[in-house]
Design a protein around this motif. Structure first.
Motif, PDB file in Angstrom:
ATOM      1  N   PRO A  39       0.811  -1.220   0.000  1.00  0.00           N
ATOM      2  CA  PRO A  39       0.000   0.000   0.000  1.00  0.00           C
ATOM      3  C   PRO A  39       0.848   1.276   0.000  1.00  0.00           C
ATOM      4  CG  PRO A  39      -0.802  -1.536   1.657  1.00  0.00           C
ATOM      5  CD  PRO A  39       0.470  -2.100   1.111  1.00  0.00           C
ATOM      6  N   GLU A  40       1.961   1.256   0.742  1.00  0.00           N
ATOM      7  CA  GLU A  40       2.829   2.433   0.793  1.00  0.00           C
ATOM      8  C   GLU A  40       3.424   2.737  -0.578  1.00  0.00           C
ATOM      9  OE1 GLU A  40       3.595  -0.318   2.688  1.00  0.00           O
ATOM     10  OE2 GLU A  40       2.701   0.275   4.595  1.00  0.00           O
ATOM     11  N   ALA A  41       3.847   1.700  -1.279  1.00  0.00           N
ATOM     12  CA  ALA A  41       4.451   1.871  -2.599  1.00  0.00           C
ATOM     13  C   ALA A  41       3.415   2.356  -3.615  1.00  0.00           C
ATOM     14  CB  ALA A  41       5.082   0.567  -3.068  1.00  0.00           C
ATOM     15  N   ARG A  42       2.177   1.838  -3.518  1.00  0.00           N
ATOM     16  CA  ARG A  42       1.125   2.294  -4.426  1.00  0.00           C
ATOM     17  C   ARG A  42       0.785   3.753  -4.174  1.00  0.00           C
ATOM     18  NH1 ARG A  42      -2.982  -2.092  -3.216  1.00  0.00           N
ATOM     19  NH2 ARG A  42      -4.269  -0.244  -3.056  1.00  0.00           N
ATOM     20  N   PHE A  43       0.718   4.144  -2.912  1.00  0.00           N
ATOM     21  CA  PHE A  43       0.409   5.536  -2.586  1.00  0.00           C
ATOM     22  C   PHE A  43       1.543   6.453  -3.052  1.00  0.00           C
ATOM     23  CE2 PHE A  43       0.317   9.277   0.163  1.00  0.00           C
ATOM     24  CZ  PHE A  43      -0.980   9.711  -0.082  1.00  0.00           C
ATOM     25  N   ALA A  44       2.786   6.028  -2.833  1.00  0.00           N
ATOM     26  CA  ALA A  44       3.931   6.821  -3.288  1.00  0.00           C
ATOM     27  C   ALA A  44       3.888   6.979  -4.804  1.00  0.00           C
ATOM     28  CB  ALA A  44       5.237   6.170  -2.851  1.00  0.00           C
ATOM     29  N   ARG A  45       3.517   5.936  -5.519  1.00  0.00           N
ATOM     30  CA  ARG A  45       3.422   6.012  -6.980  1.00  0.00           C
ATOM     31  C   ARG A  45       2.325   6.998  -7.396  1.00  0.00           C
ATOM     32  NH1 ARG A  45       5.121   2.411 -11.132  1.00  0.00           N
ATOM     33  NH2 ARG A  45       6.647   1.832  -9.555  1.00  0.00           N
ATOM     34  N   SER A  46       1.210   7.031  -6.645  1.00  0.00           N
ATOM     35  CA  SER A  46       0.133   7.975  -6.940  1.00  0.00           C
ATOM     36  C   SER A  46       0.617   9.413  -6.811  1.00  0.00           C
ATOM     37  CB  SER A  46      -1.052   7.759  -5.999  1.00  0.00           C
ATOM     38  OG  SER A  46      -1.572   6.475  -6.140  1.00  0.00           O
ATOM     39  N   VAL A  47       1.341   9.707  -5.738  1.00  0.00           N
ATOM     40  CA  VAL A  47       1.874  11.056  -5.527  1.00  0.00           C
ATOM     41  C   VAL A  47       2.908  11.374  -6.604  1.00  0.00           C
ATOM     42  CG1 VAL A  47       3.177  12.532  -3.944  1.00  0.00           C
ATOM     43  CG2 VAL A  47       1.412  11.017  -3.053  1.00  0.00           C
ATOM     44  N   GLU A  48       3.754  10.406  -6.932  1.00  0.00           N
ATOM     45  CA  GLU A  48       4.775  10.595  -7.961  1.00  0.00           C
ATOM     46  C   GLU A  48       4.141  10.922  -9.316  1.00  0.00           C
ATOM     47  OE1 GLU A  48       7.943   7.741 -10.305  1.00  0.00           O
ATOM     48  OE2 GLU A  48       7.508   7.315  -8.199  1.00  0.00           O
ATOM     49  N   ASN A  49       3.091  10.195  -9.687  1.00  0.00           N
ATOM     50  CA  ASN A  49       2.413  10.445 -10.964  1.00  0.00           C
ATOM     51  C   ASN A  49       1.799  11.837 -10.999  1.00  0.00           C
ATOM     52  OD1 ASN A  49       3.118   7.910 -11.874  1.00  0.00           O
ATOM     53  ND2 ASN A  49       1.148   6.982 -11.352  1.00  0.00           N
ATOM     54  N   LEU A  50       1.172  12.261  -9.887  1.00  0.00           N
ATOM     55  CA  LEU A  50       0.577  13.589  -9.819  1.00  0.00           C
ATOM     56  C   LEU A  50       1.648  14.674  -9.963  1.00  0.00           C
ATOM     57  CD1 LEU A  50      -2.251  14.799  -7.640  1.00  0.00           C
ATOM     58  CD2 LEU A  50      -0.139  16.062  -7.518  1.00  0.00           C
ATOM     59  N   MET A  51       2.776  14.503  -9.267  1.00  0.00           N
ATOM     60  CA  MET A  51       3.850  15.498  -9.322  1.00  0.00           C
ATOM     61  C   MET A  51       4.490  15.547 -10.708  1.00  0.00           C
ATOM     62  SD  MET A  51       5.467  15.049  -5.546  1.00  0.00           S
ATOM     63  CE  MET A  51       6.419  16.545  -5.527  1.00  0.00           C
ATOM     64  N   ASN A  52       4.677  14.398 -11.352  1.00  0.00           N
ATOM     65  CA  ASN A  52       5.244  14.375 -12.698  1.00  0.00           C
ATOM     66  C   ASN A  52       4.305  15.021 -13.713  1.00  0.00           C
ATOM     67  OD1 ASN A  52       7.727  13.230 -12.090  1.00  0.00           O
ATOM     68  ND2 ASN A  52       6.938  11.149 -12.259  1.00  0.00           N
ATOM     69  N   ALA A  53       3.000  14.829 -13.545  1.00  0.00           N
ATOM     70  CA  ALA A  53       2.034  15.456 -14.449  1.00  0.00           C
ATOM     71  C   ALA A  53       2.092  16.975 -14.316  1.00  0.00           C
ATOM     72  CB  ALA A  53       0.624  14.947 -14.154  1.00  0.00           C
ATOM     73  N   GLN A  54       2.217  17.477 -13.100  1.00  0.00           N
ATOM     74  CA  GLN A  54       2.313  18.930 -12.892  1.00  0.00           C
ATOM     75  C   GLN A  54       3.643  19.466 -13.433  1.00  0.00           C
ATOM     76  OE1 GLN A  54      -0.295  20.690 -11.963  1.00  0.00           O
ATOM     77  NE2 GLN A  54      -1.389  18.750 -11.773  1.00  0.00           N
ATOM     78  N   ALA A  55       4.717  18.729 -13.247  1.00  0.00           N
ATOM     79  CA  ALA A  55       6.033  19.156 -13.750  1.00  0.00           C
ATOM     80  C   ALA A  55       6.031  19.220 -15.275  1.00  0.00           C
ATOM     81  CB  ALA A  55       7.121  18.206 -13.258  1.00  0.00           C
ATOM     82  N   ALA A  56       5.318  18.325 -15.929  1.00  0.00           N
ATOM     83  CA  ALA A  56       5.247  18.338 -17.389  1.00  0.00           C
ATOM     84  C   ALA A  56       4.557  19.607 -17.897  1.00  0.00           C
ATOM     85  CB  ALA A  56       4.497  17.105 -17.883  1.00  0.00           C
ATOM     86  N   GLU A  57       3.712  20.215 -17.069  1.00  0.00           N
ATOM     87  CA  GLU A  57       3.036  21.465 -17.420  1.00  0.00           C
ATOM     88  C   GLU A  57       3.835  22.692 -16.984  1.00  0.00           C
ATOM     89  OE1 GLU A  57      -0.958  21.438 -15.921  1.00  0.00           O
ATOM     90  OE2 GLU A  57      -1.372  19.476 -16.766  1.00  0.00           O
ATOM     91  N   GLY A  58       5.031  22.473 -16.426  1.00  0.00           N
ATOM     92  CA  GLY A  58       5.882  23.594 -16.027  1.00  0.00           C
ATOM     93  C   GLY A  58       5.754  24.009 -14.578  1.00  0.00           C
ATOM     94  N   TRP A  59       5.025  23.262 -13.765  1.00  0.00           N
ATOM     95  CA  TRP A  59       4.842  23.605 -12.356  1.00  0.00           C
ATOM     96  C   TRP A  59       5.955  23.002 -11.519  1.00  0.00           C
ATOM     97  CZ3 TRP A  59       1.401  27.208 -11.182  1.00  0.00           C
ATOM     98  CH2 TRP A  59       0.347  27.429 -12.067  1.00  0.00           C
ATOM     99  N   GLU A  60       6.492  23.765 -10.604  1.00  0.00           N
ATOM    100  CA  GLU A  60       7.545  23.334  -9.682  1.00  0.00           C
ATOM    101  C   GLU A  60       6.905  23.055  -8.322  1.00  0.00           C
ATOM    102  OE1 GLU A  60      11.397  25.301  -7.395  1.00  0.00           O
ATOM    103  OE2 GLU A  60      10.281  26.486  -8.844  1.00  0.00           O
ATOM    104  N   TYR A  61       7.188  21.887  -7.747  1.00  0.00           N
ATOM    105  CA  TYR A  61       6.648  21.538  -6.429  1.00  0.00           C
ATOM    106  C   TYR A  61       7.243  22.476  -5.397  1.00  0.00           C
ATOM    107  CZ  TYR A  61       5.913  19.058  -2.064  1.00  0.00           C
ATOM    108  OH  TYR A  61       5.575  18.737  -0.775  1.00  0.00           O
ATOM    109  N   LEU A  62       6.387  23.047  -4.540  1.00  0.00           N
ATOM    110  CA  LEU A  62       6.845  23.963  -3.509  1.00  0.00           C
ATOM    111  C   LEU A  62       6.771  23.322  -2.132  1.00  0.00           C
ATOM    112  CD1 LEU A  62       7.907  26.832  -3.225  1.00  0.00           C
ATOM    113  CD2 LEU A  62       5.557  27.606  -2.945  1.00  0.00           C
ATOM    114  N   ARG A  63       5.582  22.858  -1.740  1.00  0.00           N
ATOM    115  CA  ARG A  63       5.434  22.227  -0.421  1.00  0.00           C
ATOM    116  C   ARG A  63       4.055  21.591  -0.296  1.00  0.00           C
ATOM    117  NH1 ARG A  63       5.113  27.833   0.978  1.00  0.00           N
ATOM    118  NH2 ARG A  63       3.009  28.374   1.594  1.00  0.00           N
ATOM    119  N   ALA A  64       3.878  20.824   0.771  1.00  0.00           N
ATOM    120  CA  ALA A  64       2.582  20.245   1.118  1.00  0.00           C
ATOM    121  C   ALA A  64       2.098  20.927   2.390  1.00  0.00           C
ATOM    122  CB  ALA A  64       2.702  18.744   1.340  1.00  0.00           C
TER     123      ALA A  64
END
Length: 139
Positions: free
Chosen positions: A24-49
């Protein structure tokens, strides 16, 4: 000085099903990773949670506070046009010029290093006194 626009996205509440990933931890981490990569592809830089309170209706007249976790992204606003006076103007659809995150007004109850006034009680205590006043009907 760079101007930024911000995007706030809810953090995933559930893990995506991914072939070959069982924990479950690995699946959740993959979900967050996919969301962050999708935003990065649009030019968004992760700032914080951030975890922030959200007051919501409960029943007919009641209210409850739910804590929501959001991911905050930013990207630089390109100053591509100038108005008639020659002052720089942000690109169409861009957010207005805002203060840098370190200079922004802190949220009530959010502790930040070096942001407390000298001699003031901790932010958590101030937040508690506000809530206490609301509960007693004073505020």
């Amino acid at each position: 000085m760079s101007a930024y626009e911000y995007k706030v996205v809810p953090a995933p509440a559930r893990a995506e099903k991914v072939k070959g990933v069982r924990a479950p931890e690995a699946r959740f981490a993959r979900s967050v990773e996919n969301l962050m990569n999708a935003q990065a592809a649009e030019g968004w830089e992760y700032l914080r949670a951030e975890t922030l309170p959200s007051e919501e209706r409960k029943g007919l007249g009641g209210r409850t506070t739910q804590w929501r976790t959001v991911l905050i992204f930013r990207r630089a606003v390109r100053e591509s046009r100038r108005d008639d006076a020659g002052a720089p103007q942000a690109a169409p659809g861009a957010a207005p010029d805002r203060a840098a995150p370190a200079e922004a007004m802190p949220l009530p109850g959010v502790l930040r290093a070096g942001c407390e006034e000298p001699g003031a009680p901790p932010a958590g205590r101030r937040l508690w006194s506000v809530r206490r006043g609301d509960a007693d009907g004073d505020g």
